[in-house]
Write a protein that holds these residues in place. Sequence first.
Motif, PDB file in Angstrom:
ATOM      1  N   ASP A   6      72.864  27.488  60.677  1.00 15.10           N
ATOM      2  CA  ASP A   6      73.439  26.516  61.599  1.00 15.10           C
ATOM      3  C   ASP A   6      73.525  27.086  63.014  1.00 15.10           C
ATOM      4  OD1 ASP A   6      73.730  24.716  59.584  1.00 15.10           O
ATOM      5  OD2 ASP A   6      75.868  25.066  59.266  1.00 15.10           O
ATOM      6  N   VAL A   7      73.177  26.247  64.005  1.00 15.18           N
ATOM      7  CA  VAL A   7      73.329  26.635  65.408  1.00 15.18           C
ATOM      8  C   VAL A   7      74.800  26.467  65.770  1.00 15.18           C
ATOM      9  CG1 VAL A   7      72.653  26.162  67.779  1.00 15.18           C
ATOM     10  CG2 VAL A   7      70.968  25.933  65.933  1.00 15.18           C
ATOM     11  N   GLU A   8      75.470  27.559  65.989  1.00 17.59           N
ATOM     12  CA  GLU A   8      76.913  27.532  66.206  1.00 17.59           C
ATOM     13  C   GLU A   8      77.257  26.840  67.523  1.00 17.59           C
ATOM     14  OE1 GLU A   8      80.678  30.689  66.378  1.00 17.59           O
ATOM     15  OE2 GLU A   8      78.634  31.370  65.949  1.00 17.59           O
ATOM     16  N   GLY A   9      78.197  25.898  67.450  1.00 14.75           N
ATOM     17  CA  GLY A   9      78.685  25.219  68.644  1.00 14.75           C
ATOM     18  C   GLY A   9      77.724  24.219  69.247  1.00 14.75           C
ATOM     19  N   PHE A  10      76.703  23.780  68.483  1.00 17.31           N
ATOM     20  CA  PHE A  10      75.706  22.867  69.060  1.00 17.31           C
ATOM     21  C   PHE A  10      76.346  21.558  69.504  1.00 17.31           C
ATOM     22  CE2 PHE A  10      72.580  19.461  68.748  1.00 17.31           C
ATOM     23  CZ  PHE A  10      71.556  19.964  69.523  1.00 17.31           C
ATOM     24  N   PHE A  11      77.141  20.942  68.633  1.00 21.70           N
ATOM     25  CA  PHE A  11      77.731  19.651  68.975  1.00 21.70           C
ATOM     26  C   PHE A  11      78.901  19.792  69.944  1.00 21.70           C
ATOM     27  CE2 PHE A  11      75.731  18.417  64.851  1.00 21.70           C
ATOM     28  CZ  PHE A  11      74.838  17.509  65.395  1.00 21.70           C
ATOM     29  N   GLU A  12      79.474  20.983  70.045  1.00 22.76           N
ATOM     30  CA  GLU A  12      80.477  21.202  71.083  1.00 22.76           C
ATOM     31  C   GLU A  12      79.819  21.194  72.456  1.00 22.76           C
ATOM     32  OE1 GLU A  12      82.550  24.788  70.294  1.00 22.76           O
ATOM     33  OE2 GLU A  12      83.329  24.128  68.346  1.00 22.76           O
ATOM     34  N   HIS A  13      78.599  21.697  72.506  1.00 22.09           N
ATOM     35  CA  HIS A  13      77.864  21.729  73.768  1.00 22.09           C
ATOM     36  C   HIS A  13      77.185  20.396  74.061  1.00 22.09           C
ATOM     37  CE1 HIS A  13      76.392  24.028  77.135  1.00 22.09           C
ATOM     38  NE2 HIS A  13      75.143  23.694  76.880  1.00 22.09           N
ATOM     39  N   PHE A  14      76.772  19.683  72.999  1.00 23.13           N
ATOM     40  CA  PHE A  14      76.099  18.389  73.163  1.00 23.13           C
ATOM     41  C   PHE A  14      76.778  17.328  72.296  1.00 23.13           C
ATOM     42  CE2 PHE A  14      72.695  21.514  73.978  1.00 23.13           C
ATOM     43  CZ  PHE A  14      72.328  21.128  75.261  1.00 23.13           C
ATOM     44  N   PRO A  15      78.009  16.933  72.630  1.00 20.69           N
ATOM     45  CA  PRO A  15      78.685  15.908  71.828  1.00 20.69           C
ATOM     46  C   PRO A  15      77.977  14.556  71.885  1.00 20.69           C
ATOM     47  CG  PRO A  15      79.906  16.355  73.850  1.00 20.69           C
ATOM     48  CD  PRO A  15      78.851  17.399  73.747  1.00 20.69           C
ATOM     49  N   GLU A  16      77.193  14.320  72.944  1.00 18.10           N
ATOM     50  CA  GLU A  16      76.477  13.045  73.055  1.00 18.10           C
ATOM     51  C   GLU A  16      75.472  12.876  71.918  1.00 18.10           C
ATOM     52  OE1 GLU A  16      77.597  14.455  77.184  1.00 18.10           O
ATOM     53  OE2 GLU A  16      76.694  15.318  75.382  1.00 18.10           O
ATOM     54  N   LEU A  17      74.859  13.984  71.480  1.00 14.74           N
ATOM     55  CA  LEU A  17      73.893  13.888  70.387  1.00 14.74           C
ATOM     56  C   LEU A  17      74.586  13.626  69.058  1.00 14.74           C
ATOM     57  CD1 LEU A  17      71.349  16.705  71.311  1.00 14.74           C
ATOM     58  CD2 LEU A  17      71.279  14.266  71.847  1.00 14.74           C
ATOM     59  N   ILE A  67      70.722   6.892  72.337  1.00 16.34           N
ATOM     60  CA  ILE A  67      71.256   8.210  72.659  1.00 16.34           C
ATOM     61  C   ILE A  67      71.891   8.106  74.042  1.00 16.34           C
ATOM     62  CG2 ILE A  67      70.734  10.642  73.036  1.00 16.34           C
ATOM     63  CD1 ILE A  67      68.379  10.361  71.175  1.00 16.34           C
ATOM     64  N   PRO A  68      73.187   8.343  74.165  1.00 16.01           N
ATOM     65  CA  PRO A  68      73.865   8.164  75.452  1.00 16.01           C
ATOM     66  C   PRO A  68      73.442   9.218  76.472  1.00 16.01           C
ATOM     67  CG  PRO A  68      75.355   9.138  73.851  1.00 16.01           C
ATOM     68  CD  PRO A  68      74.105   8.785  73.103  1.00 16.01           C
ATOM     69  N   PRO A  69      73.675   8.953  77.761  1.00 13.27           N
ATOM     70  CA  PRO A  69      73.346   9.943  78.794  1.00 13.27           C
ATOM     71  C   PRO A  69      74.152  11.221  78.601  1.00 13.27           C
ATOM     72  CG  PRO A  69      73.756   7.782  79.764  1.00 13.27           C
ATOM     73  CD  PRO A  69      74.188   7.699  78.334  1.00 13.27           C
ATOM     74  N   LEU A  70      73.582  12.330  79.067  1.00 13.37           N
ATOM     75  CA  LEU A  70      74.309  13.594  79.025  1.00 13.37           C
ATOM     76  C   LEU A  70      74.014  14.390  80.289  1.00 13.37           C
ATOM     77  CD1 LEU A  70      72.298  16.228  78.197  1.00 13.37           C
ATOM     78  CD2 LEU A  70      72.253  14.974  76.051  1.00 13.37           C
ATOM     79  N   GLU A  71      74.967  15.227  80.667  1.00 11.72           N
ATOM     80  CA  GLU A  71      74.845  16.044  81.867  1.00 11.72           C
ATOM     81  C   GLU A  71      75.484  17.397  81.599  1.00 11.72           C
ATOM     82  OE1 GLU A  71      76.094  15.878  86.614  1.00 11.72           O
ATOM     83  OE2 GLU A  71      75.984  14.034  85.405  1.00 11.72           O
ATOM     84  N   ARG A  72      74.763  18.481  81.936  1.00  8.41           N
ATOM     85  CA  ARG A  72      75.261  19.828  81.703  1.00  8.41           C
ATOM     86  C   ARG A  72      74.982  20.711  82.917  1.00  8.41           C
ATOM     87  NH1 ARG A  72      77.298  17.401  78.670  1.00  8.41           N
ATOM     88  NH2 ARG A  72      77.556  17.556  76.428  1.00  8.41           N
ATOM     89  N   HIS A  73      75.971  21.553  83.241  1.00 11.90           N
ATOM     90  CA  HIS A  73      75.835  22.546  84.302  1.00 11.90           C
ATOM     91  C   HIS A  73      76.357  23.870  83.760  1.00 11.90           C
ATOM     92  CE1 HIS A  73      75.216  19.379  87.397  1.00 11.90           C
ATOM     93  NE2 HIS A  73      76.052  18.691  86.629  1.00 11.90           N
ATOM     94  N   ASP A  74      75.525  24.898  83.760  1.00 10.46           N
ATOM     95  CA  ASP A  74      75.988  26.222  83.364  1.00 10.46           C
ATOM     96  C   ASP A  74      75.184  27.272  84.113  1.00 10.46           C
ATOM     97  OD1 ASP A  74      73.514  26.462  82.018  1.00 10.46           O
ATOM     98  OD2 ASP A  74      74.375  25.701  80.154  1.00 10.46           O
ATOM     99  N   SER A  75      75.384  28.527  83.739  1.00 11.84           N
ATOM    100  CA  SER A  75      74.730  29.626  84.451  1.00 11.84           C
ATOM    101  C   SER A  75      73.217  29.612  84.287  1.00 11.84           C
ATOM    102  CB  SER A  75      75.289  30.964  83.959  1.00 11.84           C
ATOM    103  OG  SER A  75      75.087  31.103  82.556  1.00 11.84           O
ATOM    104  N   GLU A  76      72.718  28.962  83.242  1.00 17.62           N
ATOM    105  CA  GLU A  76      71.280  28.945  82.989  1.00 17.62           C
ATOM    106  C   GLU A  76      70.561  27.817  83.714  1.00 17.62           C
ATOM    107  OE1 GLU A  76      70.610  28.896  78.831  1.00 17.62           O
ATOM    108  OE2 GLU A  76      71.504  30.874  78.477  1.00 17.62           O
ATOM    109  N   GLY A  77      71.300  26.791  84.159  1.00 19.59           N
ATOM    110  CA  GLY A  77      70.653  25.704  84.869  1.00 19.59           C
ATOM    111  C   GLY A  77      71.437  24.410  84.787  1.00 19.59           C
ATOM    112  N   GLU A  78      70.779  23.325  85.201  1.00 20.24           N
ATOM    113  CA  GLU A  78      71.385  22.002  85.194  1.00 20.24           C
ATOM    114  C   GLU A  78      70.487  21.027  84.433  1.00 20.24           C
ATOM    115  OE1 GLU A  78      72.284  20.604  89.087  1.00 20.24           O
ATOM    116  OE2 GLU A  78      73.047  22.548  89.776  1.00 20.24           O
ATOM    117  N   LEU A  79      71.121  20.149  83.687  1.00 20.92           N
ATOM    118  CA  LEU A  79      70.397  19.131  82.933  1.00 20.92           C
ATOM    119  C   LEU A  79      71.096  17.793  83.118  1.00 20.92           C
ATOM    120  CD1 LEU A  79      68.304  18.149  80.822  1.00 20.92           C
ATOM    121  CD2 LEU A  79      69.943  18.822  79.044  1.00 20.92           C
ATOM    122  N   LYS A  80      70.328  16.801  83.560  1.00 14.70           N
ATOM    123  CA  LYS A  80      70.831  15.433  83.671  1.00 14.70           C
ATOM    124  C   LYS A  80      69.837  14.515  82.958  1.00 14.70           C
ATOM    125  CE  LYS A  80      72.970  16.160  88.212  1.00 14.70           C
ATOM    126  NZ  LYS A  80      72.978  15.714  89.638  1.00 14.70           N
TER     127      LYS A  80
END
Length: 474
Positions: free
Chosen positions: A120-131, A152-165
């Motif tokens: 299991d990928v640990e914390g996957f749904f914590e990081h991507f609850p939209e999925l 699939i609802p919109p999602l947006e993420r910002h962290d040290s590795e990059g940005e995803l919208k």
Amino acid sequence: MKKSTLSGLIILLCVLAWAGGTYVLGGQVRNLYQSSLKGADTWGIFSLAADDYRRGFLSSQARTQLDLNLSRGEGAGSPESMQLVFNHTFRHGPFPGGFSLPALAEVETRLAEVRLDGVDVEGFFEHFPELEAAVAVTRVAFDGSAKSRLHIPPLERHDSEGELKWQGLKIDAMAEPEGQALQGSIEMPGLEFIAEGSRIELGGIHGEFDLTEALPWIYVGRSKMSLDGLELAFPDGEDGSRRSFGIKAGKVTLDSRYEGERLHYRESLEFARLGMDDEFFGPLSVEIELRNLDGRALSDFMGQFQEAGRELAEVDPESRLIRLLPLYGELAMKLLAGAPELKIERLRLVAPNGEVRGGGRLGFAGEPGFFLGDFGALLQQVEATVELEAHESLVRSVLAKTMRAELQAQAAAQAEYGPEEIEQLLAESLESEIDNLLEQNFVVREGDKLKTAAGLKNGVFTLNGSALPIFSGE
């Protein structure tokens, strides 16, 4: 019999009929689910398997696992496989979900687990609850047809590795019994990703499809897709320079049909603008036609490929490819024997210094008995033509850019001449190159355009009306 007693008996009979129908239809739903996996359980690097099925009275639960074999990356510890586990809730008919229109079942599907190499990928749904919130709902009619919607609802993420919208995804589809016809639409409003100095911006994607099963694994009809835009920007070298590529307003239409045991495809592509760094082109348009493909041969190949995938599921990719090569060779022989034909028509590209137009054709005579490895015999059955024309100003511009880069590289390495001398050498070399192309009959000049026409027939190659030897010594 009293009226109240009669009414109660009618109600009881209705309840019993509904309960009995629900139980029977629940069994049909299970059979339908299991049979649907048999037709698509293994396909290349993908495989599907029923992980669990628990039948209930009003509803049943099931799990399906999708396995994806990944190519091993260069880095140590790269995963070899990915597993996606989906949970299904089957609400049994005749009235799935309560007071609704009659149907065999209503199926709700959600992504439940994501694994890499079975872990299991640990914390996957914590990081991507939209999925985790994404859901696909399918309503199955009594005749086996189905209507589905995935959201699939919109999602947006910002962290040290990059940005995803990501602005989400919607898919609507309708399938006739046993997949005899498929209709639907795809809508993805947009995507933006930024990481390590690179940027990808994808505009809205809109797609439609209306397909009918012509043969097992073969669907024909019309598919359309439009792309609002695509922008790519990325660093180039250590000096801080950047490169970019862009597309505006793209449209792709694919029409196909099955007639007389042959498949025919026609695709049109249109782009309003294309950009590379600081240069922009467009519009670009072209039509591509592929005719006379042996439909039975393709259908049989798809079935054999899937069956081989089941048998070779545990074999490493290189060994699998070696064992599948005979299938590809057999398919090629059958397709070439059917006299296939490829046409490129109405090619047009507008550039700042002119435009390009052209077309071409590649066909096979389809005579039986030739051997694919005999290149000389194969050439005898090939018929090909290519015609291109471009404004001379555009040809000069393209040649000048290439030659200037070469001269600048030589000057930097040898320091023999400066910018003014480079431009003088460029002008002389450019005139010499154009004259050489004309003298050797690679191109002909007509007004302000340069044209070329090449052909191959009966093993004879012609260029602008002159026959040229293919093999040395001819």
